[in-house]
Scaffold this active site. Structure first.
Site, PDB file in Angstrom:
ATOM      1  N   SER A 198      43.524  48.657  14.613  1.00 22.50           N
ATOM      2  CA  SER A 198      42.975  48.081  13.385  1.00 22.50           C
ATOM      3  C   SER A 198      43.830  48.360  12.156  1.00 22.50           C
ATOM      4  CB  SER A 198      41.557  48.630  13.159  1.00 22.50           C
ATOM      5  OG  SER A 198      41.099  48.410  11.856  1.00 22.50           O
ATOM      6  N   THR A 235      29.476  57.221  20.775  1.00 22.07           N
ATOM      7  CA  THR A 235      28.844  56.052  20.165  1.00 22.07           C
ATOM      8  C   THR A 235      29.886  55.182  19.461  1.00 22.07           C
ATOM      9  OG1 THR A 235      26.804  57.305  19.809  1.00 22.07           O
ATOM     10  CG2 THR A 235      27.098  55.306  18.494  1.00 22.07           C
ATOM     11  N   CYS A 324      54.071  58.751  14.491  1.00 24.62           N
ATOM     12  CA  CYS A 324      53.690  59.687  15.546  1.00 24.62           C
ATOM     13  C   CYS A 324      54.875  60.461  16.088  1.00 24.62           C
ATOM     14  CB  CYS A 324      52.999  58.934  16.686  1.00 24.62           C
ATOM     15  SG  CYS A 324      51.421  58.204  16.203  1.00 24.62           S
TER      16      CYS A 324
END
Length: 385
Positions: A198, A235, A324
């Protein structure tokens, strides 16, 4: 500050923030809960799944939402390998993968798997003949990124997919840098799985997705997991997912126009930098085989960390590679894979463009490079004396 680090992350769009807030307030139920409030959240989650699958030309049953691209890579790869390791123990990838994939395959070697790291050639691409030569009877999976996060080289995934289908070998691709930038068609590329994120396309951080072909068998990494059809625990981040899918649809619908705009800006940079070839070496090519928003280069004799700090001093944000990887200050693996020396690899910097980038930004950036180079030459002359 001129921001030229969009390949690391993008600012969250107003549209995505609006949706995030609205869903947080109105769809706060747990999608796994059986009451009406939970069912309302579940319906929205499934709607997001359908929308994303249509953008990728895949099946909604293959969409699994994750915390980002790295988790999507790791879980997709491990879930597929777990289910198919009875067929063999040979895996194929490249030496220029994102750290989440590269480190995963390092771990697989420690667990007893045989891993072949395909070379990349001067253009940053693998050669199909190298891949075909690397295939063995024991090969069960190949993971090759769609677009390189440092130089922007775009791999021929449709050609790769055709080859691997003929050999009945699983095909995964890290599509984090390409989603929303260039078209991705799961069916045409014959992908068994992919990963997207995203925050690379103006959505919130902490959200991504893996896709696994519903006709492909996979085995859950953590037994007993129930969320996302057992793909991952926890969740679902419904506000983040809804914001992600909203901006994904907007970005994909605007993709062709933005491609042309970014190509124009990148071409200006390339042409100007070529005039300074005595000092600057461009590591990204200029063709449809390269992403429109990523430009890799080296200032000869100057460490990338120093260049980055000098750029920051003069008001432009660039990076020395993927976020990263640079955290451990290691030289660019992509540069090393291209055959650069460790000294040359440490010279590497990346400029990456986005929707707020302008021609004026490009002109100012070139001027700043001139200032940095002139300053460096002055220091060298003074040192000699």
């Amino acid at each position: 500050m001129i921001y030229l680090d969009y390949a690391a992350t993008t600012p969250t769009s107003d549209e995505a923030l609006h949706v995030y807030n609205k869903v947080s307030q109105s769809f706060y139920g747990n999608p796994s809960s059986l009451h009406d409030i939970g069912s309302k959240a579940q319906h929205l989650l499934q709607s997001c799944r359908r929308e994303l699958s249509s953008l990728l030309n895949g099946s909604e049953n293959g969409i699994y939402f994750t915390s980002g691209g790295s988790e999507a890579n790791i879980l997709a790869l491990k879930s597929l390998i777990n289910a198919h390791q009875g067929k063999g123990n040979h895996l194929i990838t490249t030496a220029a993968e994102h750290s989440s994939v590269f480190n995963f395959f390092q771990l697989m070697m420690e667990e007893g798997f045989e891993v072949t790291f395909l070379p990349i050639h001067e253009d940053g691409l693998i050669q199909i003949k190298d891949l075909k030569h690397a295939i063995k009877k024991s090969t069960i999976l190949v993971s090759i990124h769609h677009g390189n996060g440092e130089i922007g080289a775009v791999q021929p995934i449709e050609e790769i997919g055709d080859l691997l289908e003929a050999y009945d070998i699983l095909f995964h691709s890290d599509c984090v840098q390409t989603f929303g930038k260039i078209p991705i068609n799961i069916q045409k590329a014959k992908l068994d799985s992919l990963s997207i994120s995203s925050h690379k396309i103006y959505g919130p951080k902490g959200v991504g997705s893996a896709y696994i072909n519903p006709n492909t068998t996979w085995q859950q990494e953590i037994p007993g997991t129930t969320h996302e059809s057992g793909f991952r625990p926890g969740t679902e981040n419904l506000p983040g997912i809804a914001a992600f899918i909203t901006i994904a649809a907007a970005v994909c619908n605007h993709m062709e126009i933005e491609q042309k705009r970014l190509n124009k800006l990148k071409l200006y940079l390339v042409n100007e930098l070529r005039k300074r070839s005595t000092f600057i070496h461009i590591e990204s090519g200029w063709s449809t085989d390269y992403l429109p928003h990523i430009l890799g280069l080296r200032i000869k004799g100057m460490e990338g960390q120093y260049t980055m700090l000098e750029c920051n001093r003069y008001g432009v944000a660039v990076s020395t590679g993927t976020a990263c990887q640079i955290a451990n200050l290691a030289p660019s693996r992509t540069m090393l894979a291209l055959g650069r020396s460790e000294t040359e690899a440490k010279e590497f910097i990346r400029l990456s463009l986005g929707k707020q980038s302008t021609m004026e930004d490009m002109q100012k950036t070139i001027s700043i490079f001139d200032t940095i180079i002139e300053k460096s030459l002055l220091v060298r002359r003074e040192t000699k004396h």
